[in-house]
Design an enzyme around this catalytic site. Structure first.
Site, PDB file in Angstrom:
ATOM      1  N   LYS A  60       0.770  -1.001  -0.114  1.00 41.29           N
ATOM      2  CA  LYS A  60       0.016  -0.038  -0.097  1.00 41.29           C
ATOM      3  C   LYS A  60       0.982   1.341  -0.063  1.00 41.29           C
ATOM      4  O   LYS A  60       0.635   2.175  -1.006  1.00 41.29           O
ATOM      5  CB  LYS A  60      -1.107   0.001   1.184  1.00 41.29           C
ATOM      6  N   ARG A  95      -9.645   0.351   8.974  1.00 41.02           N
ATOM      7  CA  ARG A  95      -9.207  -0.773   9.244  1.00 41.02           C
ATOM      8  C   ARG A  95     -10.493  -1.485   9.937  1.00 41.02           C
ATOM      9  O   ARG A  95     -10.303  -2.960  10.452  1.00 41.02           O
ATOM     10  CB  ARG A  95      -8.141  -0.673   9.976  1.00 41.02           C
ATOM     11  N   ARG A  98      11.892  -4.960   4.989  1.00 39.56           N
ATOM     12  CA  ARG A  98      11.258  -3.538   4.665  1.00 39.56           C
ATOM     13  C   ARG A  98      12.180  -2.437   5.461  1.00 39.56           C
ATOM     14  O   ARG A  98      12.456  -2.584   6.566  1.00 39.56           O
ATOM     15  CB  ARG A  98       9.909  -3.227   4.889  1.00 39.56           C
ATOM     16  N   ARG A 157      11.153  -0.136  11.118  1.00 44.66           N
ATOM     17  CA  ARG A 157      10.166   0.059  12.125  1.00 44.66           C
ATOM     18  C   ARG A 157      10.136  -1.040  13.395  1.00 44.66           C
ATOM     19  O   ARG A 157      10.434  -2.134  12.874  1.00 44.66           O
ATOM     20  CB  ARG A 157       8.678  -0.140  11.336  1.00 44.66           C
ATOM     21  N   ARG A 161      -0.510  -8.576  13.616  1.00 50.06           N
ATOM     22  CA  ARG A 161      -1.100  -7.686  12.510  1.00 50.06           C
ATOM     23  C   ARG A 161      -1.821  -8.342  11.364  1.00 50.06           C
ATOM     24  O   ARG A 161      -3.007  -7.726  11.138  1.00 50.06           O
ATOM     25  CB  ARG A 161       0.098  -6.781  12.095  1.00 50.06           C
TER      26      ARG A 161
END
Ligand code: ADP
Ligand code: AMP
Length: 214
Positions: free
Chosen positions: A13, A88, A127, A161, A172
């Site tokens: 996203k 969400r 990431r 992160r 998650r």
């Protein structure tokens, strides 16, 4: 043009939003980015959200809807919006309807990035972003042209992160399955949902989005 990009953590996203911002001059509204900024600034919202985010759970509907409300209020009416990571939950989807009406906007598309869950842990644990400009990278799938140097701003500092670890990612994903996936049928019944293969190469995903938006 106002669109929602929907998909589990690591679906792409943020990566695709950045490209849409560059191509179409749209504004990306990422509640995750807003919350991370609040955590960094140690605002009351940030202090409240930090532990919840570290566990990989969802912060309260009210907090994120208030953040979106403030952003939409500050935005010029002609600027299209990409909602990234919001809504969400069903409650957030209802709030978004109210907020769009309040700010004179309507939804054009809800684009679901369809991905294979097995690939997401690798995407998320690899990431990282530029510490200076926020450009997104991946250890394997999206490396800078010159190792250790950001393509966009030339910075040599990068960050990861704290919630991008395997354990939190599992929570998650479970949150996505339990609370976010159920909002799709609501948008489906309104004829808004478009599905894109999120397992394709980054460039090909962008091309599919262009075909929908262009
Ligand atoms: P999200 O915003 O949905 O959580 P990101 O856009 O941050 O996901 O993508 C997660 C990671 O996967 C990033 O490091 C990104 O570079 C990489 N990535 C994104 N899209 C793809 C893709 N289509 N193929 C391979 N890797 C991807
Ligand atoms: P993201 O950057 O979208 O991966 O979000 C990171 C974390 O921020 C999530 O795991 C949640 O804890 C929190 N978060 C972001 N957006 C929302 C939202 N719309 N509702 C609830 N929590 C959110």
């Amino acid at each position: 043009m106002n669109i929602i990009l929907l998909g589990p953590p690591g679906a792409g996203k943020g990566t695709q939003s950045a490209r849409l911002v560059d191509h179409y001059g749209m504004r990306q509204l990422s509640t995750g980015d807003m919350l991370r900024a609040a955590v960094k600034a140690q605002t009351p919202v940030g202090i409240k959200a930090k532990e919840v985010m570290d566990r990989g759970e969802l912060v309260s509907d009210e907090i994120v809807s208030d953040l979106i409300d403030a952003e939409l209020a500050a935005l010029d009416a002609d600027t299209g919006v990409i909602f990234d990571g919001y809504p969400r939950t069903e409650a957030q989807a209802h709030s978004l309807d109210d907020l769009l009406a309040k700010h004179g906007r309507s939804l054009d598309h809800v684009i679901e990035l369809d991905v294979d869950e097995d690939a997401l842990v690798e995407r998320i644990t690899g990431r990282y972003t530029c510490a200076q400009c926020g450009a997104g990278y991946h250890d394997t799938f999206q490396q800078p042209a010159t190792e250790g140097v950001c393509d966009k701003c030339g910075s040599t500092e990068f960050k990861r992160r704290p919630d991008d670890n395997e354990e939190t990612v599992r929570t998650r994903m479970a949150e996505y399955r339990a609370k976010t996936a159920p909002i799709l049928p609501v948008y489906e019944s309104r004829g808004l949902v478009r599905r894109v293969d999120g397992m394709a190469a980054i460039e090909d995903v962008t091309n599919s989005l262009d075909a929908i938006l262009g």
